[in-house]
Enzyme design. Structure first.
Site, PDB file in Angstrom:
ATOM      1  N   CYS A  87      24.865  34.791  38.584  1.00  0.00           N
ATOM      2  CA  CYS A  87      25.626  35.435  37.764  1.00  0.00           C
ATOM      3  C   CYS A  87      27.167  35.534  38.268  1.00  0.00           C
ATOM      4  CB  CYS A  87      25.044  36.964  37.804  1.00  0.00           C
ATOM      5  SG  CYS A  87      23.304  37.120  37.274  1.00  0.00           S
ATOM      6  N   ASP A 144      28.474  36.470  41.177  1.00  0.00           N
ATOM      7  CA  ASP A 144      28.654  37.354  42.489  1.00  0.00           C
ATOM      8  C   ASP A 144      27.830  37.430  43.406  1.00  0.00           C
ATOM      9  OD1 ASP A 144      31.040  38.561  41.346  1.00  0.00           O
ATOM     10  OD2 ASP A 144      29.732  40.000  39.822  1.00  0.00           O
ATOM     11  N   CYS A 193      34.552  37.167  41.451  1.00  0.00           N
ATOM     12  CA  CYS A 193      35.865  37.664  41.095  1.00  0.00           C
ATOM     13  C   CYS A 193      36.827  38.350  42.005  1.00  0.00           C
ATOM     14  CB  CYS A 193      35.519  38.586  39.609  1.00  0.00           C
ATOM     15  SG  CYS A 193      34.813  40.212  40.311  1.00  0.00           S
ATOM     16  N   CYS A 219      31.000  45.637  42.040  1.00  0.00           N
ATOM     17  CA  CYS A 219      31.475  44.690  42.894  1.00  0.00           C
ATOM     18  C   CYS A 219      31.508  45.618  44.232  1.00  0.00           C
ATOM     19  CB  CYS A 219      33.020  44.124  42.793  1.00  0.00           C
ATOM     20  SG  CYS A 219      33.046  43.116  41.437  1.00  0.00           S
TER      21      CYS A 219
END
Length: 326
Positions: free
Chosen positions: A54, A56, A80, A130
Site C-alpha cells: 500500500c 507505507d 510518503c 502515518c
C-alpha cells in the site's frame, strides 16, 4: 520541482512547518547494524510495521542499554513524506526513554509534537494514518525487546489486510480521537481505503470483523464508560446531582452508601438497602430505604441513624435528598 509547483500551495498549507522540514531533512533517518551494536555493548532491536504493497511501511532500529533505556534509534520509511516526518518524530520521542515508557507513546503524541501551534493539526486528516503507523511499530519493537507477544500491548487481529491495521489499533484510535464515522477511521488509519471489504458485510471477501461493527461496539463502550464516570464524579460531588438521570442518581447514592454509611452499619451487625427513589414536584429527591440485620427494628433507625444517613447524602450529593425508612 518545488512543492508548491508539484501539489499546489493550498495543500501544503495543511502541513506544519515542522512536518515540511522533517520531510526534507529527517534527523534520525538511517540504519543501525549489529556490528555497531556489538561495539557499543548495546542490544539491537529491529522492528517492521506496515504494508509496503500500500506504499507505507516503517522499520525502527533501537539500541537499548542494560537499564532498558533507548540510547540511540534510527528509522527507514517506505512511503510518503508524512510517513517520513512522523517516523522521524517518533524516533525522537523514543530517545532517552525506557522501553516500558516508550511503548506508551501514542499517535497523538507524535502528531502533537509535529504541530507548530498547539491547536492546529500538523497534517491533514487523510494523512493521520502515518502517525498511527509510527505508534504501531513502537509496540512491536517493545514486544521484541521485552520478550513478549505483541498481544500483550494490543490485540493483533488484523482487520484490514491491505493496510495491516489491527483490531487493537482501531479500538485505540477510535477512543483516543473520539472518532464517530467509518470515514474518520479510514482517514486516521487507512483501514478500508483500498479493497474496502473490511468496511461492512457484502464485500468481495467475508471477514470476522468489520469497521462498522467495531465502531458501533467501541462507541457503546465509550458511552457506558462516560456514564460510569459521571456516576463516580457525582459521588465525589463533581457532577450536579439534579442533572443526572434516575439511574445515575441511584448509582451515585449507592456509591456514597457503600463508602461512608454501610461500613458503619455493618460494624454493629446491621445493613441497609435502597428500595426506591422518587423525585417530588417540589424538587426533593426522596430515598426510601430498608434496614437489615441488627438495624432492623432499632429505635435509632428513625432518629439518629436516619439523620446521619440523610446528612451524609445531602453533604456529598445534594441538599434536596430526604431519606425515609420503610
Amino acid at each position: 520541482m518545488a512543492k508548491n509547483e508539484l501539489l499546489g500551495g493550498a495543500l501544503w498549507d495543511a502541513y506544519s512547518k515542522k512536518v515540511s522540514e522533517r520531510m526534507d531533512n529527517p534527523t534520525h533517518l538511517g540504519v543501525i547494524t549489529q556490528e555497531e551494536a556489538d561495539k557499543r555493548g548495546l542490544k539491537l532491536i529491529v522492528a517492521d510495521y506496515g504494508a509496503e504493497a500500500c506504499g507505507d511501511a516503517v522499520r525502527l532500529y533501537w539500541l537499548v542499554d542494560s537499564n532498558d533505556v533507548i540510547v540511540d534509534a534510527k528509522f527507514k520509511s517506505f512511503g510518503c513524506g508524512t510517513a517520513i516526518a512522523s517516523s522521524d518524530m517518533m524516533v525522537e520521542l523514543c530517545l532517552g526513554k525506557k522501553v516500558q515508557e516508550a511503548v506508551k507513546i501514542t499517535n497523538i503524541d507524535v502528531e502533537k509534537a509535529l504541530r507548530d501551534e498547539p491547536d492546529t493539526p500538523a497534517v491533514p486528516g487523510q494523512k493521520m494514518h502515518c502517525s498511527v503507523m509510527a505508534y504501531d511499530v513502537i509496540k512491536k519493537a517493545a514486544a521484541m525487546y521485552l520478550g513478549k507477544n505483541p498481544e500483550d500491548f494490543e490485540d493483533e487481529i488484523i482487520v484490514c489486510e491491505c493496510a495491516r491495521v489491527s483490531l487493537g489499533t482501531l479500538k485505540e484510535v477510535i477512543k483516543l480521537n473520539d472518532l464517530k464515522s467509518v470515514e474518520e477511521i479510514t482517514e486516521y488509519t487507512k483501514a478500508g481505503a483500498f479493497c474496502k471489504s473490511c468496511i461492512k458485510p457484502g464485500g468481495h471477501e467475508e471477514r470476522e470483523y468489520y469497521l462498522v461493527d467495531i465502531l458501533r461496539d467501541v462507541r457503546a463502550e465509550m458511552e457506558e464508560e462516560a456514564l460510569k464516570n459521571k456516576a463516580d464524579s457525582s459521588a465525589k460531588g463533581e457532577l450536579d446531582f439534579n442533572s443526572m438521570t434516575m439511574v445515575q442518581k441511584i448509582k451515585a447514592i449507592e456509591a456514597v452508601i457503600d463508602e461512608k454509611i454501610r461500613p458503619m452499619l455493618m460494624m454493629d451487625g446491621g445493613n441497609m438497602e435502597i428500595i426506591d427513589l422518587k423525585t417530588t414536584s417540589d424538587g426533593y429527591s426522596d430515598v426510601y430505604i430498608r434496614y437489615l440485620g441488627a438495624c432492623s427494628g432499632c429505635a435509632s433507625g428513625s432518629t439518629g441513624t436516619l439523620f446521619a444517613i440523610e446528612s451524609v447524602l445531602q453533604e456529598d450529593l445534594d441538599k434536596s435528598i430526604r431519606v425515609f425508612p420503610v
